[in-house]
Design an enzyme around this catalytic site. Structure first.
Site, mmCIF file in Angstrom:
data_model
loop_
_atom_site.group_PDB
_atom_site.id
_atom_site.type_symbol
_atom_site.label_atom_id
_atom_site.label_comp_id
_atom_site.label_asym_id
_atom_site.label_seq_id
_atom_site.Cartn_x
_atom_site.Cartn_y
_atom_site.Cartn_z
ATOM 1 N N HIS A 1 0.976 -0.795 0.264
ATOM 2 C CA HIS A 1 0.105 0.101 0.308
ATOM 3 C C HIS A 1 0.587 1.467 -0.096
ATOM 4 O O HIS A 1 1.762 1.702 0.894
ATOM 5 C CB HIS A 1 -0.881 -0.160 0.981
ATOM 6 C CG HIS A 1 -1.953 0.756 0.878
ATOM 7 N ND1 HIS A 1 -1.875 2.444 0.815
ATOM 8 C CD2 HIS A 1 -3.391 0.311 0.835
ATOM 9 C CE1 HIS A 1 -3.264 2.990 0.668
ATOM 10 N NE2 HIS A 1 -3.383 1.578 0.667
ATOM 11 N N HIS A 2 0.259 2.296 -0.525
ATOM 12 C CA HIS A 2 1.143 3.525 -0.902
ATOM 13 C C HIS A 2 1.250 3.834 0.791
ATOM 14 O O HIS A 2 2.093 5.204 1.002
ATOM 15 C CB HIS A 2 0.507 4.649 -1.778
ATOM 16 C CG HIS A 2 1.805 5.240 -2.710
ATOM 17 N ND1 HIS A 2 2.785 5.466 -2.412
ATOM 18 C CD2 HIS A 2 1.392 5.619 -4.154
ATOM 19 C CE1 HIS A 2 3.242 6.475 -3.567
ATOM 20 N NE2 HIS A 2 2.560 6.321 -4.530
ATOM 21 N N ALA A 3 0.458 4.283 1.518
ATOM 22 C CA ALA A 3 0.217 4.361 2.798
ATOM 23 C C ALA A 3 2.092 4.112 3.710
ATOM 24 O O ALA A 3 2.186 4.547 4.414
ATOM 25 C CB ALA A 3 -0.734 3.672 4.031
ATOM 26 N N ASN B 1 6.222 8.360 3.007
ATOM 27 C CA ASN B 1 5.379 8.932 1.602
ATOM 28 C C ASN B 1 6.770 10.141 1.787
ATOM 29 O O ASN B 1 6.663 11.155 2.538
ATOM 30 C CB ASN B 1 4.926 8.843 1.468
ATOM 31 C CG ASN B 1 4.080 7.889 0.979
ATOM 32 O OD1 ASN B 1 4.127 7.690 -0.346
ATOM 33 N ND2 ASN B 1 3.251 7.101 1.391
#
Length: 479
Positions: free
Chosen positions: A144-146, A314
């Site tokens: 997941h991009h989280a 991120n």
């Protein structure tokens, strides 16, 4: 307490059944390089491979933590250790149907890319695909991009990769520790405190943001600003997306890209963007859909080296780049691209590295989620001006051979998410003298990704031919 940053949490809030916010990687492996196993067996065997993955990730928090919500959604979620972590819930086994070629691989992985991750567990999984291309195996990974951006995702692979087939992974024994868990009462109190502090945080951001807007206006007047969002032409991949995905993969020679860069005084990124622009021009031209004005790409930029923030997975910002799809001459497109990219980078660098992360702290879980669902349900992406046409990422990779638990990596194709309004993502990664191009799209928007990726090698050849002709004083042959 390991709280998600606002930017990390935003990827959770943006997710819908159609707009999935995980990133993928297709890793093509040669198992013939694997050394004898500890159990005395030879080479690859799935159960042993699965056990080795568990051995190397079980003490790495990114692989073994899961989400915990804050009561009443008062603050962004936190990460807690999954005390029931089970490798069998994350590493799965599949076999390709005959004949086990490229077509079967992309059909299978396109389906896997369209499946959401289970939020009750750590947000990653791997599918080990056997029977590919006469004995190769493929690891199709989703995270997941989280939990990762491009750079941190590349770094995570070092927990499973080494420079020699029989060596321990490069990130072995890093000593990372899980954060402590907290009770519901403490979470609630911290959530209230976080909400009460938001007005103060907003007041601190207004001044720097206004200053940044002023500098942007000045650059726009001087003609040195990056391309503006909401100025992109509409294409067939700029609308409301579905949950279906299609994938295309292709390789080009990194040496050829560097030769063009050297001859033209540009950068590898300039050449990659120019090749992508040419490939998109050819693709849209074939379909009778080529707009008169240039396509506009959103290009993620890592701010890891300049960010003041230590927390958060991120650490990215973004710049906008016109791809020159309205220019037939490949060399002219590259030169224009280089000049525009210089202006865009200078403009981007003049903006605070943490501005996106700072403002993302104000993302409210319920409000954000309802807004995204309303946006999709009302198909608003088809009604307002196009923000940008697609996302393009260029991720630097290893310059030497890497071995994934002993198996040599033959291909390493990252695949990013697609969005309502921008149903196409192109990611390029270097690996041992090759550039691996991964295209992922909404299937209804780009029904044949292979038709697009097939133009990348041809477009690089056109740019090389144009450079050679220019050096000899010959006219460039346009499409």
């Amino acid at each position: 307490m390991d709280r998600l940053s606002g930017l990390d949490a935003s990827f959770l809030y943006l997710e819908t059944p159609a707009q999935l916010m995980h990133v993928c990687a297709m890793i093509v492996l040669d198992p013939s390089t694997m050394p004898p196993r500890s159990d005395g067996g030879e080479g690859y065997e799935f159960t042993a491979f699965q056990r080795e993955i568990e051995r190397h990730v079980r003490d790495v928090p990114t692989f073994t933590r899961k989400l915990r919500r804050v009561p009443m959604g008062l603050d962004h979620p936190i990460w807690v250790r999954d005390k029931q972590f089970d490798i069998e819930r994350h590493v799965h086994r599949l076999a390709l149907p005959a004949p086990g070629g490229y077509k079967e691989l992309v059909q299978l992985t396109s389906h896997l890319a369209g499946l959401p991750l289970d939020r009750s567990r750590p947000l990653w999984e791997m599918w080990i695909v056997e029977g590919y291309d006469d004995g190769k195996i493929v690891c199709f990974a989703k995270m997941h991009h989280a939990t990762v951006d491009g750079v941190s995702g590349s770094n995570l692979i070092s927990h499973l990769c080494a420079l020699e087939p029989d060596a321990e992974p490069m990130a072995s024994g890093t000593g990372e520790q899980h954060s402590r868990d907290v009770g519901s009462r403490e979470l609630f109190v911290r959530g209230v405190a976080s909400r009460l502090s938001l007005p103060v945080q907003a007041a601190r951001l207004v001044g720097p943001t206004a200053s940044g807007v002023g500098r942007t206006i000045g650059r726009a007047r001087a003609g040195t600003a990056m391309a503006a969002p909401l100025t992109a032409p509409r294409t067939s991949f700029n609308g409301t997306i579905t949950g279906h995905r299609t994938i295309g993969l292709v390789d080009v020679d990194l040496g050829h890209v560097r030769a063009v860069k050297q001859a033209t005084g540009t950068t590898v990124n300039d050449v990659v963007l120019a090749v992508t622009g040419g490939a998109l021009r050819a693709y849209l031209e074939q379909r009778g859909e080529l707009p008169e004005s240039s396509l506009l790409a959103s290009v993620p930029v890592s701010v890891r080296d300049s960010s003041r923030r230590s927390a958060g997975a991120n650490k990215v910002s973004s710049l906008f780049a016109r791809l020159g799809t309205d220019t037939a001459d490949p060399l002219e497109r590259l030169r224009d691209m280089a000049e525009r990219n210089r202006n865009a980078r200078e403009h981007h660098d003049a903006i605070s590295a943490d501005s996106l992360q700072d403002w993302a702290e104000f993302a409210a879980p319920r409000t954000f989620g309802l807004a995204v669902r309303a946006y999709a349900g009302l198909r608003l992406a088809e009604r307002h001006p196009v923000v940008h046409n697609l996302v393009i990422s260029n991720v630097p990779g290893p310059p030497v051979p890497l071995y994934f638990l002993g198996a040599e990596i033959l291909g390493l194709y990252p695949l990013g998410p697609v969005f309502h309004g921008a149903g196409l993502n192109v990611t390029v990664m270097s690996n041992n003298g090759r550039l691996h191009v991964g295209v992922i799209a909404c299937r209804e928007s780009v029904p044949d990704a292979e038709a697009l990726v097939a133009h990348f090698p041809a477009e690089l050849d056109r740019i090389r031919a144009a450079v050679a002709a220019d050096e000899q004083g010959l006219p460039t042959i346009n499409r």
